[in-house]
Enzyme design. Sequence first.
Site, PDB file in Angstrom:
ATOM      1  N   CYS A 109       0.774  -1.184  -0.137  1.00  0.00           N
ATOM      2  CA  CYS A 109       0.146   0.058  -0.039  1.00  0.00           C
ATOM      3  C   CYS A 109       0.729   1.051   0.133  1.00  0.00           C
ATOM      4  CB  CYS A 109      -1.084   0.153   1.209  1.00  0.00           C
ATOM      5  SG  CYS A 109      -2.011  -1.499   1.199  1.00  0.00           S
ATOM      6  N   HIS A 233      -2.734   7.062   2.783  1.00  0.00           N
ATOM      7  CA  HIS A 233      -3.276   5.766   2.346  1.00  0.00           C
ATOM      8  C   HIS A 233      -4.629   5.699   3.125  1.00  0.00           C
ATOM      9  CE1 HIS A 233      -3.791   1.668   1.523  1.00  0.00           C
ATOM     10  NE2 HIS A 233      -3.606   1.282   2.434  1.00  0.00           N
ATOM     11  N   ASN A 263     -10.186  -0.111   0.893  1.00  0.00           N
ATOM     12  CA  ASN A 263      -8.842  -0.133   0.872  1.00  0.00           C
ATOM     13  C   ASN A 263      -8.317  -0.620  -0.719  1.00  0.00           C
ATOM     14  OD1 ASN A 263      -6.135  -0.526   0.626  1.00  0.00           O
ATOM     15  ND2 ASN A 263      -6.075  -1.553   2.833  1.00  0.00           N
TER      16      ASN A 263
HETATM   17  N1  ACO Z   1     -17.787  -7.885  10.920  1.00  0.00           N
HETATM   18  C1  ACO Z   1     -18.410  -8.035  12.119  1.00  0.00           C
HETATM   19  N2  ACO Z   1     -17.511  -8.450  13.172  1.00  0.00           N
HETATM   20  C2  ACO Z   1     -16.286  -8.672  12.805  1.00  0.00           C
HETATM   21  C3  ACO Z   1     -15.608  -8.440  11.637  1.00  0.00           C
HETATM   22  C4  ACO Z   1     -16.570  -8.116  10.431  1.00  0.00           C
HETATM   23  N3  ACO Z   1     -16.326  -7.771   9.333  1.00  0.00           N
HETATM   24  N4  ACO Z   1     -14.501  -8.705  11.582  1.00  0.00           N
HETATM   25  C5  ACO Z   1     -14.048  -8.992  12.660  1.00  0.00           C
HETATM   26  N5  ACO Z   1     -15.020  -8.901  13.603  1.00  0.00           N
HETATM   27  C6  ACO Z   1     -15.342  -9.241  14.940  1.00  0.00           C
HETATM   28  C7  ACO Z   1     -14.061 -10.066  15.351  1.00  0.00           C
HETATM   29  O1  ACO Z   1     -14.215 -11.466  15.417  1.00  0.00           O
HETATM   30  C8  ACO Z   1     -14.097  -9.561  17.148  1.00  0.00           C
HETATM   31  O2  ACO Z   1     -15.018 -10.069  17.754  1.00  0.00           O
HETATM   32  P1  ACO Z   1     -14.606 -10.979  19.274  1.00  0.00           P
HETATM   33  O3  ACO Z   1     -14.579  -9.554  19.925  1.00  0.00           O
HETATM   34  O4  ACO Z   1     -16.013 -11.587  19.469  1.00  0.00           O
HETATM   35  O5  ACO Z   1     -13.566 -11.834  19.272  1.00  0.00           O
HETATM   36  C9  ACO Z   1     -14.671  -8.118  16.808  1.00  0.00           C
HETATM   37  O6  ACO Z   1     -15.261  -7.944  15.608  1.00  0.00           O
HETATM   38  C10 ACO Z   1     -13.651  -7.221  17.217  1.00  0.00           C
HETATM   39  O7  ACO Z   1     -12.252  -7.479  16.084  1.00  0.00           O
HETATM   40  P2  ACO Z   1     -10.883  -6.831  15.902  1.00  0.00           P
HETATM   41  O8  ACO Z   1     -10.188  -7.248  15.073  1.00  0.00           O
HETATM   42  O9  ACO Z   1     -10.613  -6.545  17.414  1.00  0.00           O
HETATM   43  O10 ACO Z   1     -11.486  -5.372  15.533  1.00  0.00           O
HETATM   44  P3  ACO Z   1     -10.923  -4.001  15.053  1.00  0.00           P
HETATM   45  O11 ACO Z   1     -11.321  -2.863  15.766  1.00  0.00           O
HETATM   46  O12 ACO Z   1      -9.374  -4.194  15.635  1.00  0.00           O
HETATM   47  O13 ACO Z   1     -10.886  -3.537  13.581  1.00  0.00           O
HETATM   48  C11 ACO Z   1      -9.863  -3.866  11.528  1.00  0.00           C
HETATM   49  C12 ACO Z   1     -10.525  -4.798  12.574  1.00  0.00           C
HETATM   50  C13 ACO Z   1     -10.814  -3.085  10.820  1.00  0.00           C
HETATM   51  C14 ACO Z   1      -9.324  -5.060  10.436  1.00  0.00           C
HETATM   52  C15 ACO Z   1      -8.832  -3.080  12.090  1.00  0.00           C
HETATM   53  O14 ACO Z   1      -8.099  -3.683  12.810  1.00  0.00           O
HETATM   54  C16 ACO Z   1      -7.891  -2.489  11.074  1.00  0.00           C
HETATM   55  O15 ACO Z   1      -8.335  -1.658  10.103  1.00  0.00           O
HETATM   56  N6  ACO Z   1      -6.622  -2.932  10.848  1.00  0.00           N
HETATM   57  C17 ACO Z   1      -5.605  -2.299  10.033  1.00  0.00           C
HETATM   58  C18 ACO Z   1      -5.914  -2.506   8.699  1.00  0.00           C
HETATM   59  C19 ACO Z   1      -4.969  -2.151   7.687  1.00  0.00           C
HETATM   60  O16 ACO Z   1      -4.626  -0.807   7.754  1.00  0.00           O
HETATM   61  N7  ACO Z   1      -4.284  -2.841   6.979  1.00  0.00           N
HETATM   62  C20 ACO Z   1      -3.186  -2.324   6.085  1.00  0.00           C
HETATM   63  C21 ACO Z   1      -3.293  -2.661   4.781  1.00  0.00           C
HETATM   64  S1  ACO Z   1      -4.323  -3.734   4.180  1.00  0.00           S
HETATM   65  C22 ACO Z   1      -3.757  -4.414   2.761  1.00  0.00           C
HETATM   66  O17 ACO Z   1      -2.764  -4.021   2.346  1.00  0.00           O
HETATM   67  C23 ACO Z   1      -4.850  -5.069   2.053  1.00  0.00           C
END
Ligand code: ACO
Length: 308
Positions: A109, A233, A263
Amino acid sequence: MRGIRVTGWGISVPDKVVTNDDLSVRLDTSDAWITERTGIRERRIGGKTSEMAIEAGRQAVDRAGLAPSDIDLVVLATTTPDALVPGTACTVQAALGTSGGAMDLNAACSGFVYGLVVSAGLIATGAGRTLLIGADALSRITDWDDRKMAVLVGDGGGAVVLEPVEGPGDLLSWNLNADGSLRHLLTCDHGGYLDMDGKEVFRRAVRVVVESAQRAIGDAGLEVDDIDLLVPHQANLRIIQAACQRLGIPESRTSVVIDRYGNTSSGSIPLALEDALRRGRVRTGDRLLLSGFGGGMTWASAVLRWGA
Ligand code: ACO
């Protein structure tokens, strides 16, 4: 000394819109969860990297008032080339009829900022007009049954024409960074699907974006208040908001398109740049801060004066 100036730009996204509600039909997720956690409302899917790159590139060359044969180099930042061989930049070269060289660049990215710096370096040492494209079709390497990844990604791309100018030009500062010991945080094997430690990427992303953005601002001899627009980004709205807050850049001076596109990896910064240009948010002389991060981990920032 030869610098660069951006003289043309364009974007391309596939027509197919997939809303959060569409995803909720087949996945255990909801519009509320996706919107609150990521800021994403819909994304485009069904794209092919070469097709988006060609369309965005054609627009950029047109807007610069050039013919494709005036282009001396194509640099395509992408994580999702059409094939491993040949490079997708060669497909773009053939379709547009550009002159000179063509190459792909993979910095996940961060690819568009890496590509900007690589292009500026080549122009400084003699390359002519360069078509820099960032395009990705993450939908092709996404497991659509994996709610963790499926809600985040989209397809899209954008391009700019960089022309040589005498003197230092408009790239005021830059830094490129990588920490390969963190490569396990975001992976996709040959023929496999994207996988990510989202929480860890999130935590580190905010820190590295802030650090590299501050360094780029300082290296340009500027203060934070001198930055007219942050073009980050687009991985998660909360990452953008946290980075803005720590940098002291109001969100009103940030270009955000993640709500519409998700993304799009290498495509996200040029999509956000074009959006700001189309809305008249960028004036000649403005100082733009471009900042990306992603798999590798890689991260990169650049300060670009808008000279077009
Ligand atoms: N829908 C509903 N619930 C979900 C989903 C979904 N799509 N995905 C995860 N959950 C649940 C999880 O299972 C978890 O449940 P639990 O509490 O019962 O275990 C809960 O939601 C919280 O999950 P987290 O992973 O803690 O959620 P978080 O707030 O961290 O958000 C996310 C997740 C959006 C992925 C975030 O961590 C993020 O944006 N990270 C960075 C992503 C990024 O910048 N990537 C870089 C580039 S990506 C690329 O290059 C393709």
